[in-house]
Scaffold this active site. Structure first.
Site, PDB file in Angstrom:
ATOM      1  N   CYS A  67     -13.454  20.230  21.882  1.00 60.02           N
ATOM      2  CA  CYS A  67     -12.546  20.595  22.976  1.00 60.02           C
ATOM      3  C   CYS A  67     -12.091  22.056  22.841  1.00 60.02           C
ATOM      4  O   CYS A  67     -11.760  22.522  21.747  1.00 60.02           O
ATOM      5  CB  CYS A  67     -11.331  19.673  22.971  1.00 60.02           C
ATOM      6  N   CYS A  71      -4.524  22.435  20.917  1.00 61.57           N
ATOM      7  CA  CYS A  71      -3.394  21.541  20.598  1.00 61.57           C
ATOM      8  C   CYS A  71      -3.310  21.376  19.072  1.00 61.57           C
ATOM      9  O   CYS A  71      -4.253  20.875  18.449  1.00 61.57           O
ATOM     10  CB  CYS A  71      -3.587  20.195  21.274  1.00 61.57           C
ATOM     11  N   CYS A  74      -4.393  18.131  17.082  1.00 62.00           N
ATOM     12  CA  CYS A  74      -5.561  17.350  17.494  1.00 62.00           C
ATOM     13  C   CYS A  74      -6.796  17.560  16.620  1.00 62.00           C
ATOM     14  O   CYS A  74      -7.180  18.691  16.304  1.00 62.00           O
ATOM     15  CB  CYS A  74      -5.898  17.660  18.946  1.00 62.00           C
ATOM     16  N   CYS A 111      -8.457   2.071  28.102  1.00 60.68           N
ATOM     17  CA  CYS A 111      -8.196   3.488  28.355  1.00 60.68           C
ATOM     18  C   CYS A 111      -9.307   4.348  27.758  1.00 60.68           C
ATOM     19  O   CYS A 111      -9.584   4.283  26.562  1.00 60.68           O
ATOM     20  CB  CYS A 111      -6.845   3.868  27.740  1.00 60.68           C
ATOM     21  N   CYS A 143      -7.755   2.780  32.657  1.00 57.92           N
ATOM     22  CA  CYS A 143      -6.968   4.000  32.484  1.00 57.92           C
ATOM     23  C   CYS A 143      -7.909   5.076  31.950  1.00 57.92           C
ATOM     24  O   CYS A 143      -8.873   4.774  31.252  1.00 57.92           O
ATOM     25  CB  CYS A 143      -5.850   3.725  31.481  1.00 57.92           C
ATOM     26  N   CYS A 203       0.940   7.450  33.367  1.00 53.44           N
ATOM     27  CA  CYS A 203       1.237   7.176  31.956  1.00 53.44           C
ATOM     28  C   CYS A 203       1.499   8.527  31.306  1.00 53.44           C
ATOM     29  O   CYS A 203       0.592   9.362  31.227  1.00 53.44           O
ATOM     30  CB  CYS A 203       0.040   6.480  31.323  1.00 53.44           C
ATOM     31  N   ARG A 275       5.320   2.473  25.188  1.00 56.34           N
ATOM     32  CA  ARG A 275       4.237   2.117  24.260  1.00 56.34           C
ATOM     33  C   ARG A 275       4.444   2.690  22.869  1.00 56.34           C
ATOM     34  O   ARG A 275       4.599   3.902  22.710  1.00 56.34           O
ATOM     35  CB  ARG A 275       2.887   2.585  24.830  1.00 56.34           C
TER      36      ARG A 275
HETATM   37  N1  SAM Z   1      -7.897  15.850  26.265  1.00 56.84           N
HETATM   38  C1  SAM Z   1      -7.006  15.072  27.036  1.00 56.84           C
HETATM   39  C2  SAM Z   1      -5.598  15.583  26.988  1.00 56.84           C
HETATM   40  O1  SAM Z   1      -5.232  16.252  26.064  1.00 56.84           O
HETATM   41  O2  SAM Z   1      -4.853  15.243  27.904  1.00 56.84           O
HETATM   42  C3  SAM Z   1      -7.021  13.610  26.689  1.00 56.84           C
HETATM   43  C4  SAM Z   1      -7.092  13.148  25.252  1.00 56.84           C
HETATM   44  S1  SAM Z   1      -5.732  13.594  24.195  1.00 56.84           S
HETATM   45  C5  SAM Z   1      -6.382  13.203  22.624  1.00 56.84           C
HETATM   46  C6  SAM Z   1      -4.490  12.383  24.569  1.00 56.84           C
HETATM   47  C7  SAM Z   1      -3.179  12.430  23.825  1.00 56.84           C
HETATM   48  O3  SAM Z   1      -3.341  11.908  22.522  1.00 56.84           O
HETATM   49  C8  SAM Z   1      -2.539  13.767  23.595  1.00 56.84           C
HETATM   50  O4  SAM Z   1      -1.853  14.247  24.701  1.00 56.84           O
HETATM   51  C9  SAM Z   1      -1.563  13.451  22.469  1.00 56.84           C
HETATM   52  O5  SAM Z   1      -0.326  13.041  23.002  1.00 56.84           O
HETATM   53  C10 SAM Z   1      -2.222  12.281  21.753  1.00 56.84           C
HETATM   54  N2  SAM Z   1      -2.676  12.688  20.417  1.00 56.84           N
HETATM   55  C11 SAM Z   1      -3.762  13.437  20.136  1.00 56.84           C
HETATM   56  N3  SAM Z   1      -3.877  13.646  18.810  1.00 56.84           N
HETATM   57  C12 SAM Z   1      -2.827  13.036  18.231  1.00 56.84           C
HETATM   58  C13 SAM Z   1      -2.392  12.906  16.872  1.00 56.84           C
HETATM   59  N4  SAM Z   1      -3.044  13.484  15.869  1.00 56.84           N
HETATM   60  N5  SAM Z   1      -1.267  12.195  16.627  1.00 56.84           N
HETATM   61  C14 SAM Z   1      -0.598  11.623  17.642  1.00 56.84           C
HETATM   62  N6  SAM Z   1      -0.964  11.705  18.937  1.00 56.84           N
HETATM   63  C15 SAM Z   1      -2.058  12.407  19.236  1.00 56.84           C
HETATM   64  C1  DTB Z   2      -1.516   8.351  23.863  1.00 55.62           C
HETATM   65  O1  DTB Z   2      -0.353   8.647  24.179  1.00 55.62           O
HETATM   66  N1  DTB Z   2      -1.923   8.113  22.630  1.00 55.62           N
HETATM   67  C2  DTB Z   2      -3.328   7.824  22.586  1.00 55.62           C
HETATM   68  C3  DTB Z   2      -3.713   7.825  24.094  1.00 55.62           C
HETATM   69  N2  DTB Z   2      -2.509   8.222  24.725  1.00 55.62           N
HETATM   70  C4  DTB Z   2      -4.870   8.587  24.569  1.00 55.62           C
HETATM   71  C5  DTB Z   2      -4.095   8.755  21.715  1.00 55.62           C
HETATM   72  C6  DTB Z   2      -3.633   8.751  20.284  1.00 55.62           C
HETATM   73  C7  DTB Z   2      -4.566   9.598  19.521  1.00 55.62           C
HETATM   74  C8  DTB Z   2      -4.257   9.587  18.064  1.00 55.62           C
HETATM   75  C9  DTB Z   2      -5.150  10.485  17.289  1.00 55.62           C
HETATM   76  C10 DTB Z   2      -6.592  10.150  17.337  1.00 55.62           C
HETATM   77  O2  DTB Z   2      -6.992   8.948  17.172  1.00 55.62           O
HETATM   78  O3  DTB Z   2      -7.395  11.082  17.476  1.00 55.62           O
HETATM   79 FE1  SF4 Z   3      -8.411  18.745  23.682  1.00 57.72          FE
HETATM   80 FE2  SF4 Z   3      -7.189  17.310  21.817  1.00 57.72          FE
HETATM   81 FE3  SF4 Z   3      -5.793  19.002  23.299  1.00 57.72          FE
HETATM   82 FE4  SF4 Z   3      -6.803  16.762  24.447  1.00 57.72          FE
HETATM   83  S1  SF4 Z   3      -5.246  16.852  22.848  1.00 57.72           S
HETATM   84  S2  SF4 Z   3      -6.849  18.858  25.275  1.00 57.72           S
HETATM   85  S3  SF4 Z   3      -8.703  16.569  23.257  1.00 57.72           S
HETATM   86  S4  SF4 Z   3      -7.430  19.557  21.841  1.00 57.72           S
END
Ligand code: SAM
Ligand code: DTB
Ligand code: SF4
Length: 342
Positions: A67, A71, A74, A111, A143, A203, A275
């Site tokens: 990606c 963030c 992530c 989802c 979702c 959501c 959630r």
């Molecule tokens: N790329 C899209 C976005 O950012 O909207 C969708 C996938 S993203 C992984 C969805 C959500 O997962 C993020 O907005 C964040 O709130 C959550 N998330 C991602 N990595 C995480 C982590 N290491 N711990 C907790 N929540 C996480």
């Molecule tokens: C949300 O609020 N939490 C989920 C879902 N929406 C997409 C994602 C959690 C991701 C946790 C880190 C991972 O597994 O990469």
């Molecule tokens: Fe990309 Fe992760 Fe950010 Fe979603 S949360 S936009 S997958 S870097």
């Protein structure tokens, strides 16, 4: 009250749906003695929901890694060396097979997450539309979480049968720039508006444990609770600290912080599904039970979230039995039930 003596003057929240909460009111709720806060939230919860019912959702990463966003939490950003292998978008049939498995293990919401900054109008999007209609045909609430959407893309997803869209605010507007630099808070809010306009269920929630202050948490909850309409579902994630990201050394979130966030969200947005999302693997059943008492009524089940582990299905089933919880039916099952003759 005993013998005319009142032991607590903590008010039981008036459970009305309001979009005009002030920041000071949110702060007052959030900072109450934690057991008073839980009591209030539990009271509101019981006015709007069956406290034994918990929605069970399954996540699938349909497009992992690579990606372009930065963030800081992530595992999937190209900016950090997390050791995650980037993969192409999954084939439709593989996704449908996973959705069938999820339905068989009791999930009612499926989802699909993609590591995209935004949706592009290309073949990959057409494939996602096919996934959405295929999963909807299985009777699951579908979702997606695919990054930013235009109004037209939201309409197309709706037409394909999308039920809900996940797009988290993640943190406060004030703290946003410390966590993500490649997009703005307004971009996030704009996508939420596009989703809402397309009549897709919203959501949206956030993450705690990013190094934010209580004020940041209060600010994010205030933004969510003062949207023109509350999100139908509000995920509260505890940071899963990922090695290689700037937040790799963040300490584990204390359970009381999760409880405060969940309880405050429950009082502010009484009708929402709140959630208990990422972070459950580290939480003993007693801690999760506190979160359910504080008003959480939805979880992600299945041994993987997107890229990190989650509790095993068997462990969750044992927890449901121990706490007398039952999986909530999907809105589709409810509609089918109502149509059956009495
Ligand atoms: N790329 C899209 C976005 O950012 O909207 C969708 C996938 S993203 C992984 C969805 C959500 O997962 C993020 O907005 C964040 O709130 C959550 N998330 C991602 N990595 C995480 C982590 N290491 N711990 C907790 N929540 C996480
Ligand atoms: C949300 O609020 N939490 C989920 C879902 N929406 C997409 C994602 C959690 C991701 C946790 C880190 C991972 O597994 O990469
Ligand atoms: Fe990309 Fe992760 Fe950010 Fe979603 S949360 S936009 S997958 S870097």
């Amino acid at each position: 009250m005993t013998n005319g003596i009142t032991f607590s003057d903590a008010p039981v929240a008036e459970a009305t749906i309001r979009n005009d909460w002030t920041r000071a009111q949110v702060a007052e709720l959030y900072h109450q003695p934690v057991l008073d806060l839980v009591y209030q939230a539990a009271s509101v919860h019981r006015q709007f929901h069956d406290p034994q019912e918990v929605q069970v959702c399954t996540l699938l990463s349909i497009k992992t890694g690579g990606c372009s966003e930065d963030c800081s939490y992530c595992s999937q950003s190209v900016k950090y060396n997390t050791g995650l292998k980037a993969e192409k978008l999954m084939p439709v049939d593989d996704v449908l097979a996973r959705a069938r498995e999820a339905a068989e293990s009791g999930s009612t919401r499926f989802c699909m997450g993609a590591a995209w900054r935004e949706v592009r109008d290309n073949r990959d999007f057409d494939r996602v539309l096919a996934m959405v209609s295929g999963v909807a045909d299985l009777g699951l609430e579908v979702c997606c979480t695919l990054g930013m959407l235009t109004p037209e893309q939201a309409e197309k997803l709706k037409a394909a049968g999308l039920y809900a869209y996940n797009h988290n605010l993640d943190t406060s507007e004030e703290n946003y720039g410390n966590i993500i630099s490649t997009r703005t808070y307004d971009d996030r809010l704009q996508t939420l508006e596009n989703v809402r306009r397309a009549k897709i269920s919203v959501c949206s929630g956030g993450i705690i444990g990013l190094g934010e202050t209580d004020e940041d948490r209060i600010s994010m909850l205030h933004t969510l609770a003062t949207l023109p309409a509350h999100p139908e579902s509000v995920p509260v994630n505890a940071l899963v600290a990922i090695e290689g990201t700037p937040l790799q050394d963040q300490p584990r979130v204390p359970v009381w912080d999760m409880v405060r966030m969940i309880a405050t969200a429950r009082i502010l947005m009484p009708q929402a599904m709140v959630r208990l999302s990422a972070g459950r693997l580290e939480m003993p059943v007693a801690e999760q039970a506190l979160c359910f008492l504080a008003g959480a009524n939805s979880i992600f089940a299945g041994d993987k979230l997107l890229t990190t582990p989650n509790p095993e299905v068997d462990a969750d089933q044992a927890m449901f039995q121990l706490l007398s919880l039952k999986p909530r039916k999907s809105y589709k099952q409810e509609e089918a039930g109502q149509m059956r003759p009495a």
